[in-house]
Design an enzyme around this catalytic site. Structure first.
Site, PDB file in Angstrom:
ATOM      1  CB  SER A   8      -0.924 -48.992 -18.970  1.00 33.38           C
ATOM      2  OG  SER A   8      -0.184 -50.224 -19.072  1.00 33.38           O
ATOM      3  CG  HIS A  33       0.300 -49.056 -23.331  1.00 35.83           C
ATOM      4  ND1 HIS A  33       1.199 -48.679 -24.545  1.00 35.83           N
ATOM      5  CD2 HIS A  33       1.292 -49.731 -22.617  1.00 35.83           C
ATOM      6  CE1 HIS A  33       2.464 -49.272 -24.585  1.00 35.83           C
ATOM      7  NE2 HIS A  33       2.390 -49.807 -23.176  1.00 35.83           N
ATOM      8  CG  ASP A  35       2.264 -52.931 -20.971  1.00 40.86           C
ATOM      9  OD1 ASP A  35       2.994 -52.355 -21.781  1.00 40.86           O
ATOM     10  OD2 ASP A  35       1.714 -52.331 -20.136  1.00 40.86           O
ATOM     11  CG  MET A  37       4.981 -57.685 -20.083  1.00 39.57           C
ATOM     12  SD  MET A  37       5.500 -57.464 -18.600  1.00 39.57           S
ATOM     13  CE  MET A  37       4.894 -55.741 -18.682  1.00 39.57           C
ATOM     14  CG  HIS A  66       4.675 -52.206 -25.009  1.00 39.02           C
ATOM     15  ND1 HIS A  66       5.269 -51.915 -23.981  1.00 39.02           N
ATOM     16  CD2 HIS A  66       6.015 -52.374 -25.899  1.00 39.02           C
ATOM     17  CE1 HIS A  66       6.540 -51.833 -23.850  1.00 39.02           C
ATOM     18  NE2 HIS A  66       7.056 -51.991 -25.028  1.00 39.02           N
ATOM     19  CG  MET A  68       7.495 -55.459 -23.514  1.00 35.03           C
ATOM     20  SD  MET A  68       6.884 -54.713 -22.007  1.00 35.03           S
ATOM     21  CE  MET A  68       5.125 -54.561 -22.211  1.00 35.03           C
ATOM     22  CG  MET A 137      10.836 -49.079 -23.171  1.00 32.26           C
ATOM     23  SD  MET A 137       8.848 -49.254 -22.971  1.00 32.26           S
ATOM     24  CE  MET A 137       8.817 -49.684 -21.369  1.00 32.26           C
ATOM     25  N   GLY A 142       8.612 -54.618 -17.795  1.00 37.36           N
ATOM     26  CA  GLY A 142       8.280 -55.601 -17.111  1.00 37.36           C
ATOM     27  C   GLY A 142       7.155 -55.200 -15.949  1.00 37.36           C
ATOM     28  CG  PHE A 143       7.647 -55.856 -12.912  1.00 38.65           C
ATOM     29  CD1 PHE A 143       6.642 -56.649 -12.433  1.00 38.65           C
ATOM     30  CD2 PHE A 143       8.726 -56.019 -13.233  1.00 38.65           C
ATOM     31  CE1 PHE A 143       7.113 -58.008 -12.443  1.00 38.65           C
ATOM     32  CE2 PHE A 143       9.388 -57.438 -13.502  1.00 38.65           C
ATOM     33  CZ  PHE A 143       8.481 -58.441 -13.011  1.00 38.65           C
ATOM     34  CG  ASP A 175       5.380 -47.673 -21.411  1.00 34.95           C
ATOM     35  OD1 ASP A 175       4.833 -47.727 -20.580  1.00 34.95           O
ATOM     36  OD2 ASP A 175       5.293 -48.889 -22.218  1.00 34.95           O
ATOM     37  N   GLY A 176       6.416 -45.644 -19.005  1.00 33.35           N
ATOM     38  CA  GLY A 176       7.046 -45.824 -17.769  1.00 33.35           C
ATOM     39  C   GLY A 176       7.466 -45.007 -16.682  1.00 33.35           C
ATOM     40  N   GLY A 177       6.787 -44.869 -15.597  1.00 33.07           N
ATOM     41  CA  GLY A 177       7.206 -44.035 -14.435  1.00 33.07           C
ATOM     42  C   GLY A 177       6.462 -42.653 -14.707  1.00 33.07           C
ATOM     43  N   GLY A 197       0.101 -45.953 -16.166  1.00 29.54           N
ATOM     44  CA  GLY A 197      -0.651 -47.552 -15.579  1.00 29.54           C
ATOM     45  C   GLY A 197      -0.832 -46.739 -14.374  1.00 29.54           C
TER      46      GLY A 197
HETATM   47  C1  DX5 Z   1       6.226 -51.433 -18.123  1.00 26.82           C
HETATM   48  C2  DX5 Z   1       5.031 -51.610 -19.151  1.00 26.82           C
HETATM   49  C3  DX5 Z   1       4.220 -50.098 -19.061  1.00 26.82           C
HETATM   50  C4  DX5 Z   1       3.662 -50.160 -17.654  1.00 26.82           C
HETATM   51  C5  DX5 Z   1       3.797 -48.689 -17.283  1.00 26.82           C
HETATM   52  O1  DX5 Z   1       7.067 -52.676 -18.820  1.00 26.82           O
HETATM   53  O2  DX5 Z   1       5.669 -51.478 -20.587  1.00 26.82           O
HETATM   54  O3  DX5 Z   1       3.525 -50.014 -19.901  1.00 26.82           O
HETATM   55  O4  DX5 Z   1       2.093 -50.323 -17.801  1.00 26.82           O
HETATM   56  O5  DX5 Z   1       3.374 -48.568 -15.989  1.00 26.82           O
HETATM   57  P1  DX5 Z   1       3.356 -47.272 -15.368  1.00 26.82           P
HETATM   58  O6  DX5 Z   1       2.761 -46.166 -15.844  1.00 26.82           O
HETATM   59  O7  DX5 Z   1       2.803 -47.638 -13.789  1.00 26.82           O
HETATM   60  O8  DX5 Z   1       5.057 -46.964 -14.964  1.00 26.82           O
HETATM   61 ZN    ZN Z   2       4.171 -50.737 -22.240  1.00 24.51          ZN
END
Ligand code: DX5
Ligand code: ZN
Length: 224
Positions: A8, A33, A35, A37, A66, A68, A137, A142-143, A175-177, A197
């Site tokens: 990401s 990926h 993002d 936003m 993606h 958002m 998700m 968001g982050f 996606d995420g964590g 990411g």
């Molecule tokens: C969060 C994004 C993710 C983000 C994931 O809102 O949609 O794509 O980049 O980041 P990590 O892998 O660090 O959780």
């Molecule tokens: Zn994403």
């Protein structure tokens, strides 16, 4: 179904983006990926299509966008670019999901739907037969670098079961964590494409971190 790690760009070093992406391409990544936003649908503001346009002629990779954003109908057209492989919209954001998905497919892009952590998987039901990918998700969007939410696991599993029962072929993304531990959890419940990411770009050696996650997603650590 090809299993992929999608690095990401949200966590990438923007001061040297091209070599950072190229480094991961050399390690095997071919879809990144991306993002988008809007500071409204999510409490953060990132990038539009400019970065894809400027990287496009310098790299081989394609992008998984993606969105958002609130009401993504307008932004879909902005990403009608050759380097865009797929566009994913949020079920919670689109005013008319069926026509937004059609807008994406008319542009010959893979069309995806995303579900936020509180959104139940049955909200996909009317669209399952017309989508190319589902993005679950596993953090509130968001982050980067948030903690993986375990409630994503039964959701992924039930989507994978429904896909099998219905004989469908859409990709299941998460996606995420994602990190060296959670990658195995999502693999085991049926994820095909896993976004990462911070686990890649926050590592001392991003290419090695990518390869570790990739091998684990392929099940190379599982003893038979
Ligand atoms: C969060 C994004 C993710 C983000 C994931 O809102 O949609 O794509 O980049 O980041 P990590 O892998 O660090 O959780
Ligand atoms: Zn994403």
């Amino acid at each position: 179904m090809q299993k992929r790690i999608l690095p990401s760009l949200l966590s990438a070093p923007f001061y040297c983006l091209e070599p950072a992406v190229r480094n991961l391409e050399t390690a095997g990544a071919d879809v990144f990926h991306y993002d988008v936003m809007d500071g409204h649908f999510v409490p953060n503001l990132t990038i539009g299509p400019l970065i894809i346009k400027s990287l496009h002629n310098r790299l081989q990779s394609r992008f998984d966008v993606h969105l958002m954003v609130a009401n993504p109908d307008v932004q879909i057209a902005w990403f009608d670019l050759p380097a865009v492989r797929s566009l994913t919209i949020h079920v919670e954001a689109s005013r008319d999901l069926a026509s937004d998905l059609q807008r994406i497919r008319q542009r010959n892009k893979r069309a995806g739907i995303t579900l936020n952590p509180p959104t139940p998987s049955h909200s996909l039901d009317p669209y399952l037969e017309t989508i190319d990918q589902v993005l679950v998700m596993s953090v509130n969007p968001g982050f980067a670098a948030q903690t993986f939410l375990r409630e994503a696991l039964p959701k992924i599993e039930s989507i994978a079961e429904r896909r099998e029962k219905m004989g469908l072929e859409f990709i299941i993304q998460v996606d995420g964590g994602i990190n060296q531990e959670t990658i195995a959890w999502v693999r085991d419940v049926g994820a095909d494409e896993v976004v990462a990411g911070n686990a890649i770009f926050g590592a001392a050696n991003p290419a090695a971190a990518y390869t570790y996650l990739y091998d684990k997603l392929q099940g190379k650590d599982i003893r038979t």
